[in-house]
Motif scaffolding. Structure first.
Motif, PDB file in Angstrom:
ATOM      1  N   TRP A 128      -7.930  -4.353  -5.560  1.00 33.60           N
ATOM      2  CA  TRP A 128      -8.194  -2.913  -5.416  1.00 33.60           C
ATOM      3  C   TRP A 128      -7.417  -2.307  -4.248  1.00 33.60           C
ATOM      4  O   TRP A 128      -7.126  -1.104  -4.244  1.00 33.60           O
ATOM      5  CB  TRP A 128      -9.695  -2.662  -5.222  1.00 33.60           C
ATOM      6  CG  TRP A 128     -10.263  -3.330  -3.988  1.00 33.60           C
ATOM      7  CD1 TRP A 128     -10.853  -4.560  -3.939  1.00 33.60           C
ATOM      8  CD2 TRP A 128     -10.271  -2.826  -2.646  1.00 33.60           C
ATOM      9  NE1 TRP A 128     -11.235  -4.849  -2.641  1.00 33.60           N
ATOM     10  CE2 TRP A 128     -10.892  -3.805  -1.836  1.00 33.60           C
ATOM     11  CE3 TRP A 128      -9.821  -1.641  -2.049  1.00 33.60           C
ATOM     12  CZ2 TRP A 128     -11.070  -3.637  -0.464  1.00 33.60           C
ATOM     13  CZ3 TRP A 128     -10.003  -1.476  -0.677  1.00 33.60           C
ATOM     14  CH2 TRP A 128     -10.627  -2.459   0.100  1.00 33.60           C
ATOM     15  N   ALA A 129      -7.066  -3.138  -3.253  1.00 34.25           N
ATOM     16  CA  ALA A 129      -6.383  -2.641  -2.059  1.00 34.25           C
ATOM     17  C   ALA A 129      -4.867  -2.548  -2.253  1.00 34.25           C
ATOM     18  O   ALA A 129      -4.166  -2.067  -1.364  1.00 34.25           O
ATOM     19  CB  ALA A 129      -6.707  -3.525  -0.862  1.00 34.25           C
ATOM     20  N   VAL A 173       0.838  -1.195   0.000  1.00 33.28           N
ATOM     21  CA  VAL A 173       0.000   0.000   0.000  1.00 33.28           C
ATOM     22  C   VAL A 173       0.875   1.248   0.000  1.00 33.28           C
ATOM     23  O   VAL A 173       1.980   1.248   0.549  1.00 33.28           O
ATOM     24  CB  VAL A 173      -0.920  -0.025   1.251  1.00 33.28           C
ATOM     25  CG1 VAL A 173      -1.742   1.254   1.382  1.00 33.28           C
ATOM     26  CG2 VAL A 173      -1.863  -1.223   1.188  1.00 33.28           C
ATOM     27  N   ARG A 186      -6.147   4.601   5.198  1.00 40.26           N
ATOM     28  CA  ARG A 186      -6.171   3.681   4.068  1.00 40.26           C
ATOM     29  C   ARG A 186      -6.206   2.251   4.586  1.00 40.26           C
ATOM     30  O   ARG A 186      -5.622   1.944   5.627  1.00 40.26           O
ATOM     31  CB  ARG A 186      -4.916   3.930   3.218  1.00 40.26           C
ATOM     32  CG  ARG A 186      -4.838   3.196   1.902  1.00 40.26           C
ATOM     33  CD  ARG A 186      -3.795   3.862   1.003  1.00 40.26           C
ATOM     34  NE  ARG A 186      -4.332   5.086   0.391  1.00 40.26           N
ATOM     35  CZ  ARG A 186      -3.592   6.060  -0.112  1.00 40.26           C
ATOM     36  NH1 ARG A 186      -2.269   5.981  -0.062  1.00 40.26           N
ATOM     37  NH2 ARG A 186      -4.133   7.113  -0.670  1.00 40.26           N
ATOM     38  N   TYR A 187      -6.913   1.392   3.860  1.00 39.86           N
ATOM     39  CA  TYR A 187      -6.957  -0.037   4.162  1.00 39.86           C
ATOM     40  C   TYR A 187      -5.659  -0.676   3.695  1.00 39.86           C
ATOM     41  O   TYR A 187      -5.142  -0.352   2.618  1.00 39.86           O
ATOM     42  CB  TYR A 187      -8.149  -0.668   3.431  1.00 39.86           C
ATOM     43  CG  TYR A 187      -8.281  -2.162   3.583  1.00 39.86           C
ATOM     44  CD1 TYR A 187      -8.797  -2.722   4.741  1.00 39.86           C
ATOM     45  CD2 TYR A 187      -7.906  -3.013   2.547  1.00 39.86           C
ATOM     46  CE1 TYR A 187      -8.933  -4.093   4.876  1.00 39.86           C
ATOM     47  CE2 TYR A 187      -8.039  -4.385   2.666  1.00 39.86           C
ATOM     48  CZ  TYR A 187      -8.558  -4.920   3.832  1.00 39.86           C
ATOM     49  OH  TYR A 187      -8.687  -6.280   3.955  1.00 39.86           O
ATOM     50  N   ALA A 188      -5.104  -1.577   4.523  1.00 35.28           N
ATOM     51  CA  ALA A 188      -3.831  -2.218   4.181  1.00 35.28           C
ATOM     52  C   ALA A 188      -3.841  -3.673   4.643  1.00 35.28           C
ATOM     53  O   ALA A 188      -4.744  -4.100   5.371  1.00 35.28           O
ATOM     54  CB  ALA A 188      -2.664  -1.462   4.819  1.00 35.28           C
ATOM     55  N   PRO A 220      -3.797 -11.584  -1.577  1.00 32.53           N
ATOM     56  CA  PRO A 220      -4.779 -10.550  -1.913  1.00 32.53           C
ATOM     57  C   PRO A 220      -5.491 -10.793  -3.237  1.00 32.53           C
ATOM     58  O   PRO A 220      -6.656 -10.415  -3.378  1.00 32.53           O
ATOM     59  CB  PRO A 220      -3.924  -9.274  -1.965  1.00 32.53           C
ATOM     60  CG  PRO A 220      -2.769  -9.554  -1.057  1.00 32.53           C
ATOM     61  CD  PRO A 220      -2.482 -11.018  -1.248  1.00 32.53           C
ATOM     62  N   SER A 222      -2.122  -0.604  -3.796  1.00 30.46           N
ATOM     63  CA  SER A 222      -2.010   0.731  -4.376  1.00 30.46           C
ATOM     64  C   SER A 222      -1.290   0.682  -5.725  1.00 30.46           C
ATOM     65  O   SER A 222      -0.352  -0.094  -5.913  1.00 30.46           O
ATOM     66  CB  SER A 222      -1.240   1.658  -3.434  1.00 30.46           C
ATOM     67  OG  SER A 222      -1.906   1.785  -2.195  1.00 30.46           O
ATOM     68  N   SER A 239     -15.455   6.147   8.811  1.00 30.59           N
ATOM     69  CA  SER A 239     -15.284   4.816   8.224  1.00 30.59           C
ATOM     70  C   SER A 239     -16.003   3.808   9.121  1.00 30.59           C
ATOM     71  O   SER A 239     -16.638   4.177  10.102  1.00 30.59           O
ATOM     72  CB  SER A 239     -13.790   4.458   8.127  1.00 30.59           C
ATOM     73  OG  SER A 239     -13.205   4.422   9.420  1.00 30.59           O
ATOM     74  N   LEU A 247      -8.924  -8.829  -3.557  1.00 30.96           N
ATOM     75  CA  LEU A 247      -8.579  -7.550  -2.941  1.00 30.96           C
ATOM     76  C   LEU A 247      -7.513  -6.795  -3.747  1.00 30.96           C
ATOM     77  O   LEU A 247      -6.771  -5.991  -3.189  1.00 30.96           O
ATOM     78  CB  LEU A 247      -8.082  -7.774  -1.506  1.00 30.96           C
ATOM     79  CG  LEU A 247      -9.113  -8.326  -0.521  1.00 30.96           C
ATOM     80  CD1 LEU A 247      -8.449  -8.671   0.807  1.00 30.96           C
ATOM     81  CD2 LEU A 247     -10.260  -7.344  -0.311  1.00 30.96           C
ATOM     82  N   ASP A 274      -5.297  -7.828   8.164  1.00 30.32           N
ATOM     83  CA  ASP A 274      -5.639  -6.592   7.478  1.00 30.32           C
ATOM     84  C   ASP A 274      -5.818  -5.508   8.539  1.00 30.32           C
ATOM     85  O   ASP A 274      -6.095  -5.794   9.701  1.00 30.32           O
ATOM     86  CB  ASP A 274      -6.848  -6.741   6.556  1.00 30.32           C
ATOM     87  CG  ASP A 274      -8.133  -7.128   7.267  1.00 30.32           C
ATOM     88  OD1 ASP A 274      -8.074  -7.663   8.401  1.00 30.32           O
ATOM     89  OD2 ASP A 274      -9.216  -6.911   6.693  1.00 30.32           O
TER      90      ASP A 274
END
Length: 374
Positions: free
Chosen positions: A257-258, A77, A88-90, A250, A260, A190, A255, A102
């Protein structure tokens, strides 16, 4: 584990006072439901606002000029360019590309990052951070000092604005240091329900006062883990240890999309995190299995662990999460399927007590997400 050895959140006495049914969860004695019941708690959150105690989660602070750069060596990420006041989600990955946990990462500014990790993984995550980047930044656990509340639902912003009018200007994934009832808190817009809402990090000693203040508002009800699970499942959100683990990458977990863009194979800071080569190879050549949404075609709920079979009865996958969706009005599930069967509307079956239950591969989320993006 006996109840004597279970850990307690700062709101434990309040849960008992409210009549919660308590269960062991991630080493804590946690409320699974209140007298309202899981179904009504779920629907109340979708309609107005629900208050969740998520103080069992792990809060960790990283400080130092190299904190962002150091954390990037552990997650796929973009942390270096994460704007101040955003989160941000990581995912922590291992050397095989599997997911260790996660987490959420927020940039507080002044070379300070704020992490929220899963309860069952927080001790190993802390050890992982200290072992891998402890020589590059200060790693400070806040497990005892801070509690975490989640206020979720369409009325959440109106309720929280009574204590801090600034929250009305926040958008999805923004993060701010705010004073609530005279106490310094961290607030992010969130959550884990698919609804608009906030997560509030509050000093443990002030958690009960804040919770009581929020529960005193007419729109707010206390919500337990049961409804938390059905809400996140309708939103198509993963639960660590169920929908992903160290044997899941992932890409398999759907995932991508997660990851970066800056950290992908063609990105400005490509790779540099554990398992990057395997993850990039999977991105290029595909995977043999993938997480998908599943809709049972009858009223029978399909639970975690159920095998999924094709028309010939060959096992082609397994359910990782399943239950009843009160807002959806029927059963729903997620599972891992052989890639040949992952196209939308593909008919498959789950084995439930020896009988076949017809399923169709579905898009996710099952219920539209309503995050506030401004």
């Amino acid at each position: 584990m006996s109840t004597e050895t279970l850990l307690k959140t700062p709101l434990h006495a309040l849960h008992l006072e409210l009549g919660a049914r308590m269960v062991p969860f991630a080493g804590y004695d946690m409320p699974v439901q209140y007298p309202l019941g899981v179904m009504k708690e779920h629907l109340h959150t979708r309609e107005l606002a629900g208050l969740f105690d998520v103080s069992h989660m792990g809060q960790i602070r990283l400080t130092g000029a190299n904190a962002a750069k150091a954390l990037e060596t552990l997650v796929p990420v973009d942390i270096i360019d994460l704007p101040v006041g955003m989160q941000r989600y990581a995912m922590f990955t291992n050397d095989q590309g599997g997911i260790l946990d996660d987490l959420m990462v927020a940039n507080l500014g002044n070379d300070e990052l704020f992490l929220v990790v899963n309860a069952a993984c927080k001790d190993q995550d802390l050890a992982h951070l200290r072992a891998r980047i402890g020589d590059q930044c200060t790693v400070e656990p806040l497990f005892e000092e801070r509690a975490l509340l989640a206020l979720q639902g369409p009325a959440a912003v109106k309720v929280l604005a009574r204590l801090a009018p600034e929250v009305t200007r926040m958008t999805f994934m923004q993060f701010a240091a705010l004073r609530l009832l005279g106490v310094d808190c961290y607030v992010s817009r969130s959550g884990y329900t698919g609804e608009d809402g906030f997560e509030i990090s509050v000093p443990a000693a002030s958690a009960e006062t804040l919770a009581r203040s929020l529960l005193a508002e007419s729109e707010v009800q206390a919500i337990g883990l049961g409804a938390r699970d059905s809400l996140r499942l309708e939103a198509g959100l993963c639960l660590y240890g169920h929908d992903m683990n160290t044997d899941t990458t992932p890409i398999e977990a759907n995932l991508l999309w997660a990851i970066s863009k800056a950290r992908r194979a063609d990105g400005a800071r490509a790779g540099g995190f554990p398992g990057a080569d395997r993850i990039f190879a999977q991105q290029q050549t595909g995977v043999s299995r993938k997480r998908v949404g599943l809709l049972p075609q009858e009223r029978t709920p399909v639970r975690e662990g159920a095998e999924i079979v094709d028309a010939d009865g060959s096992v082609i996958g397994r359910v990782c999460s399943g239950g009843f969706g009160p807002s959806l009005g029927g059963p729903l599930a997620m599972g891992y399927l052989d890639s040949a069967f992952t196209a939308l509307d593909t008919p498959v079956s789950a084995l439930v007590r020896g009988k076949r239950v017809a399923l169709r591969v579905s898009k996710m989320p099952f219920v539209p997400q309503r995050y506030y993006r401004g």
